[in-house]
Design an enzyme around this catalytic site. Structure first.
Site, PDB file in Angstrom:
ATOM      1  N   TRP A 185     -18.299 -20.976   7.642  1.00 54.60           N
ATOM      2  CA  TRP A 185     -18.779 -20.125   5.759  1.00 54.60           C
ATOM      3  C   TRP A 185     -17.220 -20.888   5.071  1.00 54.60           C
ATOM      4  O   TRP A 185     -16.724 -20.186   4.687  1.00 54.60           O
ATOM      5  CB  TRP A 185     -19.160 -19.692   5.184  1.00 54.60           C
ATOM      6  CG  TRP A 185     -19.886 -19.426   3.678  1.00 54.60           C
ATOM      7  CD1 TRP A 185     -20.132 -20.564   3.253  1.00 54.60           C
ATOM      8  CD2 TRP A 185     -19.651 -18.300   2.736  1.00 54.60           C
ATOM      9  NE1 TRP A 185     -20.116 -20.166   1.945  1.00 54.60           N
ATOM     10  CE2 TRP A 185     -20.101 -18.608   1.757  1.00 54.60           C
ATOM     11  CE3 TRP A 185     -18.916 -16.389   3.244  1.00 54.60           C
ATOM     12  CZ2 TRP A 185     -19.979 -18.214   0.481  1.00 54.60           C
ATOM     13  CZ3 TRP A 185     -18.834 -15.669   1.849  1.00 54.60           C
ATOM     14  CH2 TRP A 185     -19.218 -16.267   0.381  1.00 54.60           C
ATOM     15  N   ASP A 266     -20.361 -10.041   9.164  1.00 52.15           N
ATOM     16  CA  ASP A 266     -20.754 -10.875   7.919  1.00 52.15           C
ATOM     17  C   ASP A 266     -22.864 -11.306   8.019  1.00 52.15           C
ATOM     18  O   ASP A 266     -23.056 -11.942   8.832  1.00 52.15           O
ATOM     19  CB  ASP A 266     -20.887 -11.945   7.485  1.00 52.15           C
ATOM     20  CG  ASP A 266     -21.055 -13.085   6.117  1.00 52.15           C
ATOM     21  OD1 ASP A 266     -22.159 -12.316   5.316  1.00 52.15           O
ATOM     22  OD2 ASP A 266     -20.292 -14.430   5.420  1.00 52.15           O
ATOM     23  N   LYS A 302     -30.715 -14.346   0.511  1.00 56.31           N
ATOM     24  CA  LYS A 302     -30.935 -15.291   0.222  1.00 56.31           C
ATOM     25  C   LYS A 302     -32.905 -14.162   1.178  1.00 56.31           C
ATOM     26  O   LYS A 302     -33.900 -14.633   0.293  1.00 56.31           O
ATOM     27  CB  LYS A 302     -30.715 -16.051   1.945  1.00 56.31           C
ATOM     28  CG  LYS A 302     -30.603 -17.004   1.773  1.00 56.31           C
ATOM     29  CD  LYS A 302     -29.030 -16.995   0.746  1.00 56.31           C
ATOM     30  CE  LYS A 302     -27.685 -16.497   2.048  1.00 56.31           C
ATOM     31  NZ  LYS A 302     -26.631 -16.559   1.302  1.00 56.31           N
TER      32      LYS A 302
HETATM   33  N1  PLA Z   1     -21.521 -15.366   3.837  1.00 57.44           N
HETATM   34  C1  PLA Z   1     -21.753 -16.030   4.516  1.00 57.44           C
HETATM   35  C2  PLA Z   1     -22.314 -16.937   6.274  1.00 57.44           C
HETATM   36  C3  PLA Z   1     -23.169 -17.114   3.639  1.00 57.44           C
HETATM   37  O1  PLA Z   1     -24.074 -18.472   3.814  1.00 57.44           O
HETATM   38  C4  PLA Z   1     -23.409 -17.307   2.286  1.00 57.44           C
HETATM   39  C5  PLA Z   1     -23.681 -17.543   1.141  1.00 57.44           C
HETATM   40  C6  PLA Z   1     -22.705 -15.556   1.815  1.00 57.44           C
HETATM   41  C7  PLA Z   1     -21.639 -15.011   2.956  1.00 57.44           C
HETATM   42  C8  PLA Z   1     -22.278 -15.297   0.443  1.00 57.44           C
HETATM   43  O2  PLA Z   1     -23.797 -15.047  -0.044  1.00 57.44           O
HETATM   44  P1  PLA Z   1     -23.829 -14.899  -1.356  1.00 57.44           P
HETATM   45  O3  PLA Z   1     -22.267 -14.070  -2.150  1.00 57.44           O
HETATM   46  O4  PLA Z   1     -24.410 -15.072  -2.702  1.00 57.44           O
HETATM   47  O5  PLA Z   1     -24.358 -13.125  -0.999  1.00 57.44           O
HETATM   48  N2  PLA Z   1     -23.451 -18.801   1.939  1.00 57.44           N
HETATM   49  C9  PLA Z   1     -24.458 -20.094   0.594  1.00 57.44           C
HETATM   50  C10 PLA Z   1     -24.023 -19.895  -0.600  1.00 57.44           C
HETATM   51  C11 PLA Z   1     -25.715 -19.583   0.948  1.00 57.44           C
HETATM   52  C12 PLA Z   1     -22.472 -20.481  -1.308  1.00 57.44           C
HETATM   53  O6  PLA Z   1     -21.799 -20.887  -0.803  1.00 57.44           O
HETATM   54  O7  PLA Z   1     -22.119 -19.532  -1.688  1.00 57.44           O
HETATM   55  C13 PLA Z   1     -23.983 -21.492   1.986  1.00 57.44           C
HETATM   56  O8  PLA Z   1     -24.893 -22.929   0.735  1.00 57.44           O
HETATM   57  O9  PLA Z   1     -23.465 -21.680   2.105  1.00 57.44           O
END
Ligand code: PLA
Length: 456
Positions: A185, A266, A302
């Protein structure tokens, strides 16, 4: 306007201006009108740009975020056929955001509770929420919970929980290097670098097989310095949708424990990968079962659809309750100057659902419904591409797990799909399956088919 009100407004405006000029110039002024505007700007450091003075004149325009910026571009597109497959946010078959029924019910209960207040929570958050969150990820029977050696604090969703964990480690842990998967991510490297840790990558994904580079992963973790922190996606790896099998997890566990590497999980998608909360927590529970230490950041964005409520938790599993108590005391010192204490509403929703068996069961049904819809989108997209005879092997769409498909499309193909088909996705070729519906699958399949045919 009534004269007395008008004069009151004028005099209070003057008072504010006067106070402001007093602060800025160090002089008191009886009437704001006596102060020329130029005296209000600290001109010694200001630049002049287009006739407007600003101390920020040299600030450069920052690029949009690679994920959230996709939504910004999508919102600007007037096309009626546009589809947003960028950010991982669940949509219904009708393409609408979803608030779970069980969340609506919990909110009703909270609104109707006459003793509900809006006082500050403790620095560590809602105690009941913390207990229930630890139970959710580690399992009701977890010996670590029974032995009272888990320190859990409420966090600002997954991101905030990762950041608090990162800062705690940077302050108190002896090995300040964290290994994160390649790819991962996009926010991970930024979060941990700003926490004060050194970020390194371990091999994870093999583009040739579109699967796990298990050999590379083991090799890289073997050569990490003893004690290094290792970030692991608990399930539904983002962006690849590729998870280790349970046997592979067991090998990873053995290697990490033998080298004293510290696992930092995570968990942003518990329940989204398989539809089962327990199955998706297996990796974490395997590491806790051996009695060793680890960290886990949880998000309810989510799995409970609480995205904007920013509700999550950080748990640190320790060897003894004595250590856990001291760890918690230090987590408070990380949190207090950062945001003082977390918000109450989202955590109250989660606690209301988790502590009531009827609501909990209802949640698991709604969660499974979301996971199943995502899985059915995989099948529909795969079938649509097969029907079109799109060149290439697309079986990874079916094999990958969780919210995303890592299509293998390159950034030129993605740009083409956005320009010609108004399909928005991240430039690494990741699509959010949760943003698709039966209605939009044919359009996406047409776009992929055209992109593959035209651009290499
Ligand atoms: N960790 C991972 C692996 C994630 O994909 C995301 C969110 C988070 C943590 C953090 O989420 P939160 O802080 O909202 O609880 N990833 C998303 C959104 C869904 C983003 O990038 O913020 C994504 O589209 O990858």
């Amino acid at each position: 306007m009534d004269d007395t009100i008008a004069s009151h407004l004028a005099s209070s405006a003057e008072r504010r201006l006067s106070t402001l000029s007093h602060h800025l110039t160090g002089h008191s002024a009886s009437m704001a009108s006596e102060i020329p505007i130029s005296a209000l700007s600290p001109s010694a450091t200001a630049g002049s740009y287009g006739g407007v003075s600003s101390v920020f004149v040299n600030i450069l325009q920052a690029p949009e975020d690679p994920i959230l910026g996709v939504t910004v571009a999508y919102n600007k597109d007037p096309s009626p056929v546009k589809v947003n497959l960028g950010v991982g946010a669940y949509r219904t078959e009708e393409g609408k955001p979803l608030v779970l029924n069980v969340v609506r019910k919990a909110e009703q209960l909270l609104v109707n509770n006459p003793s509900g207040v809006k006082e500050y929570l403790p620095i560590t958050g809602l105690a009941e929420f913390n207990k229930l969150s630890a139970k959710l990820i580690f399992g009701a029977e977890s010996p670590a919970i029974r032995e009272n050696r888990v320190a859990t604090v409420q966090g600002l969703s997954g991101t905030g929980s990762l950041r608090v964990g990162g800062e705690f480690l940077a302050r108190h842990y002896f090995e300040r290097t964290i290994y994160i998967p390649q790819p991962t991510w996009g926010n991970h490297p930024k979060i941990f670098t700003l926490s004060g840790l050194a970020v390194k990558y371990y091999r994870y994904y093999d583009p040739a097989t579109r699967g796990l580079n298990f050999h590379g992963l083991l090799e890289d973790l073997s050569s990490a310095p003893p004690g290094a922190i290792v970030l692991l996606h608990a399930c539904a790896h983002n962006p690849t949708g590729v998870d280790p099998t349970l046997e592979q997890w067991e090998q990873i566990r053995q290697l990490m424990r033998s080298k004293g590497l510290l696992p930092f999980f995570d968990s942003a998608y518990q329940g989204f990968a398989s539809g089962s909360l327990d199955a998706d927590a297996q990796s974490v529970r395997m590491f806790v079962a051996d009695g060793g230490e680890c960290l886990a950041a949880q998000s309810y964005a989510k799995n409970m659809g609480l995205y904007g409520e920013r509700v999550g938790a950080l748990s640190i599993v320790c060897k003894s309750s004595d250590v856990a108590g001291r760890v918690e005391s230090q987590l408070k010192l990380v949190i207090r100057p950062m945001y003082s204490n977390p918000p109450i509403h989202g955590a109250s929703i989660v606690a209301t659902i988790l502590k009531n068996s009827e609501l909990y069961n209802e949640w698991t049904v709604e969660l499974k419904m979301m996971a199943d819809r995502i899985i059915s989108m995989r099948r529909q997209l795969f079938d649509a591409l097969s029907k079109r005879g799109t060149p290439g092997d697309w079986s990874h769409i079916l094999k990958q797990i969780g919210m995303f498909t890592f299509t293998g499309l390159n950034s030129d193909q993605v740009a083409f799909m956005t320009k010609e088909f108004h399909i928005y996705m991240t430039s690494d070729g990741r699509i959010s399956m949760a943003g698709l519906s039966s209605r939009t699958v044919p359009h996406l399949a047409d776009a992929i088919h055209a992109a593959v045919a035209r651009i290499n």
